[in-house]
Motif scaffolding. Structure first.
Motif, PDB file in Angstrom:
ATOM      1  N   SER A  96     -32.131   5.197 -31.941  1.00  0.00           N
ATOM      2  CA  SER A  96     -30.994   5.687 -31.164  1.00  0.00           C
ATOM      3  C   SER A  96     -31.029   5.135 -29.739  1.00  0.00           C
ATOM      4  N   ILE A  97     -32.213   5.063 -29.163  1.00  0.00           N
ATOM      5  CA  ILE A  97     -32.367   4.477 -27.827  1.00  0.00           C
ATOM      6  C   ILE A  97     -32.015   2.988 -27.876  1.00  0.00           C
ATOM      7  N   TYR A  98     -32.484   2.305 -28.910  1.00  0.00           N
ATOM      8  CA  TYR A  98     -32.148   0.891 -29.106  1.00  0.00           C
ATOM      9  C   TYR A  98     -30.634   0.719 -29.231  1.00  0.00           C
ATOM     10  N   HIS A  99     -29.999   1.611 -29.979  1.00  0.00           N
ATOM     11  CA  HIS A  99     -28.547   1.598 -30.150  1.00  0.00           C
ATOM     12  C   HIS A  99     -27.860   1.669 -28.780  1.00  0.00           C
ATOM     13  N   GLU A 100     -28.293   2.596 -27.949  1.00  0.00           N
ATOM     14  CA  GLU A 100     -27.691   2.747 -26.621  1.00  0.00           C
ATOM     15  C   GLU A 100     -27.970   1.533 -25.744  1.00  0.00           C
ATOM     16  N   TYR A 101     -29.155   0.942 -25.894  1.00  0.00           N
ATOM     17  CA  TYR A 101     -29.469  -0.279 -25.145  1.00  0.00           C
ATOM     18  C   TYR A 101     -28.504  -1.405 -25.538  1.00  0.00           C
ATOM     19  N   LEU A 102     -28.213  -1.519 -26.829  1.00  0.00           N
ATOM     20  CA  LEU A 102     -27.251  -2.532 -27.272  1.00  0.00           C
ATOM     21  C   LEU A 102     -25.882  -2.290 -26.643  1.00  0.00           C
ATOM     22  N   GLY A 103     -25.529  -1.015 -26.463  1.00  0.00           N
ATOM     23  CA  GLY A 103     -24.273  -0.684 -25.791  1.00  0.00           C
ATOM     24  C   GLY A 103     -24.255  -1.191 -24.356  1.00  0.00           C
ATOM     25  N   LYS A 104     -25.388  -1.086 -23.672  1.00  0.00           N
ATOM     26  CA  LYS A 104     -25.484  -1.611 -22.296  1.00  0.00           C
ATOM     27  C   LYS A 104     -25.394  -3.142 -22.293  1.00  0.00           C
ATOM     28  N   CYS A 105     -26.000  -3.776 -23.282  1.00  0.00           N
ATOM     29  CA  CYS A 105     -25.903  -5.235 -23.405  1.00  0.00           C
ATOM     30  C   CYS A 105     -24.461  -5.653 -23.661  1.00  0.00           C
ATOM     31  N   LEU A 106     -23.769  -4.896 -24.499  1.00  0.00           N
ATOM     32  CA  LEU A 106     -22.367  -5.170 -24.805  1.00  0.00           C
ATOM     33  C   LEU A 106     -21.533  -5.154 -23.524  1.00  0.00           C
ATOM     34  N   ILE A 107     -21.751  -4.155 -22.688  1.00  0.00           N
ATOM     35  CA  ILE A 107     -21.009  -4.043 -21.429  1.00  0.00           C
ATOM     36  C   ILE A 107     -21.339  -5.214 -20.505  1.00  0.00           C
ATOM     37  N   ALA A 108     -22.615  -5.588 -20.425  1.00  0.00           N
ATOM     38  CA  ALA A 108     -23.014  -6.712 -19.571  1.00  0.00           C
ATOM     39  C   ALA A 108     -22.379  -8.017 -20.048  1.00  0.00           C
ATOM     40  N   LEU A 109     -22.325  -8.217 -21.343  1.00  0.00           N
ATOM     41  CA  LEU A 109     -21.688  -9.425 -21.874  1.00  0.00           C
ATOM     42  C   LEU A 109     -20.192  -9.412 -21.583  1.00  0.00           C
ATOM     43  N   LYS A 110     -19.569  -8.266 -21.748  1.00  0.00           N
ATOM     44  CA  LYS A 110     -18.129  -8.145 -21.479  1.00  0.00           C
ATOM     45  C   LYS A 110     -17.819  -8.421 -20.013  1.00  0.00           C
ATOM     46  N   ASN A 111     -18.658  -7.902 -19.120  1.00  0.00           N
ATOM     47  CA  ASN A 111     -18.425  -8.044 -17.680  1.00  0.00           C
ATOM     48  C   ASN A 111     -18.922  -9.365 -17.105  1.00  0.00           C
ATOM     49  N   GLY A 112     -19.595 -10.157 -17.931  1.00  0.00           N
ATOM     50  CA  GLY A 112     -20.131 -11.432 -17.449  1.00  0.00           C
ATOM     51  C   GLY A 112     -21.381 -11.285 -16.601  1.00  0.00           C
ATOM     52  N   THR A 113     -22.068 -10.142 -16.713  1.00  0.00           N
ATOM     53  CA  THR A 113     -23.283  -9.908 -15.919  1.00  0.00           C
ATOM     54  C   THR A 113     -24.554 -10.003 -16.748  1.00  0.00           C
ATOM     55  N   ASN A 114     -24.446 -10.451 -17.981  1.00  0.00           N
ATOM     56  CA  ASN A 114     -25.610 -10.565 -18.852  1.00  0.00           C
ATOM     57  C   ASN A 114     -26.580 -11.605 -18.311  1.00  0.00           C
ATOM     58  N   ALA A 115     -27.854 -11.239 -18.252  1.00  0.00           N
ATOM     59  CA  ALA A 115     -28.893 -12.171 -17.807  1.00  0.00           C
ATOM     60  C   ALA A 115     -29.836 -12.535 -18.951  1.00  0.00           C
ATOM     61  N   ARG A 116     -29.555 -12.041 -20.142  1.00  0.00           N
ATOM     62  CA  ARG A 116     -30.435 -12.262 -21.301  1.00  0.00           C
ATOM     63  C   ARG A 116     -30.043 -13.521 -22.053  1.00  0.00           C
ATOM     64  N   SER A 117     -31.051 -14.161 -22.633  1.00  0.00           N
ATOM     65  CA  SER A 117     -30.829 -15.405 -23.379  1.00  0.00           C
ATOM     66  C   SER A 117     -30.549 -15.100 -24.848  1.00  0.00           C
ATOM     67  N   SER A 118     -30.070 -16.118 -25.542  1.00  0.00           N
ATOM     68  CA  SER A 118     -29.857 -15.953 -26.981  1.00  0.00           C
ATOM     69  C   SER A 118     -31.200 -15.734 -27.682  1.00  0.00           C
ATOM     70  N   LYS A 119     -32.270 -16.337 -27.171  1.00  0.00           N
ATOM     71  CA  LYS A 119     -33.598 -16.139 -27.752  1.00  0.00           C
ATOM     72  C   LYS A 119     -34.015 -14.668 -27.639  1.00  0.00           C
ATOM     73  N   PHE A 120     -33.724 -14.038 -26.517  1.00  0.00           N
ATOM     74  CA  PHE A 120     -34.011 -12.621 -26.332  1.00  0.00           C
ATOM     75  C   PHE A 120     -33.321 -11.793 -27.411  1.00  0.00           C
ATOM     76  N   PHE A 121     -32.036 -12.067 -27.635  1.00  0.00           N
ATOM     77  CA  PHE A 121     -31.298 -11.297 -28.633  1.00  0.00           C
ATOM     78  C   PHE A 121     -31.801 -11.577 -30.048  1.00  0.00           C
ATOM     79  N   ARG A 122     -32.264 -12.789 -30.299  1.00  0.00           N
ATOM     80  CA  ARG A 122     -32.853 -13.092 -31.609  1.00  0.00           C
ATOM     81  C   ARG A 122     -34.124 -12.263 -31.821  1.00  0.00           C
ATOM     82  N   ILE A 123     -34.911 -12.138 -30.774  1.00  0.00           N
ATOM     83  CA  ILE A 123     -36.177 -11.405 -30.876  1.00  0.00           C
ATOM     84  C   ILE A 123     -35.925  -9.903 -31.058  1.00  0.00           C
TER      85      ILE A 123
END
Length: 144
Positions: A96-123
């Protein structure tokens, strides 16, 4: 009809739906990050991410918890005395915590503030798989 089996079935359907989203959303994030220069493409990913998260994953998570709590009520709260159930609940809480973290990542990607790499998301895409394996074995074998 056996009410316990009805809610167990509904719980499993919700879990499968939730897990599908937890496994698929980070994969969309990978493609989103790898195509960040293509506005048209990222707009499609933003829409896909939003729909998956809000219309499939969130309801599935809530239903997973609701049906799981109903099952606990039906079998009795003394199930909490079993270590396997305590561990299972901690793992589901982590999901559930992971689920909410993905929600924060979703917002960062939408807003253009994401600092994570595609490798991070693969891991991190492997996290729900590992947790799922433990939860299934705990629920089926009740080893401890």
């Amino acid at each position: 009809m056996n009410i316990y089996l009805l809610f167990k079935s509904l719980h499993l359907i919700a879990v499968v739906s939730w897990m599908a989203g937890l496994l698929y959303l980070p994969r969309i994030f990978v493609y989103h990050v790898e195509n960040k220069e293509k506005k048209e493409t990222t707009d499609i990913f933003i829409l896909m991410e939003k729909r998956l998260y809000n219309y499939i994953m969130r309801p599935a998570m809530l239903l997973t918890w609701a049906f799981g709590l109903i099952l606990i009520y039906l079998i009795g709260f003394e199930v909490f005395l079993n270590l396997w159930m305590q561990i299972k609940l901690v793992l589901v809480l982590l999901l559930s915590i992971y689920h909410e973290y993905l929600g924060k990542c979703l917002i960062a990607l939408k807003n253009g503030t994401n600092a994570r790499s595609s490798k991070f998301f693969r891991i991190i895409n492997e996290i729900p798989t590992v947790i799922l394996i433990f939860v299934v074995f705990l629920a089926i074998f009740k080893p401890i």
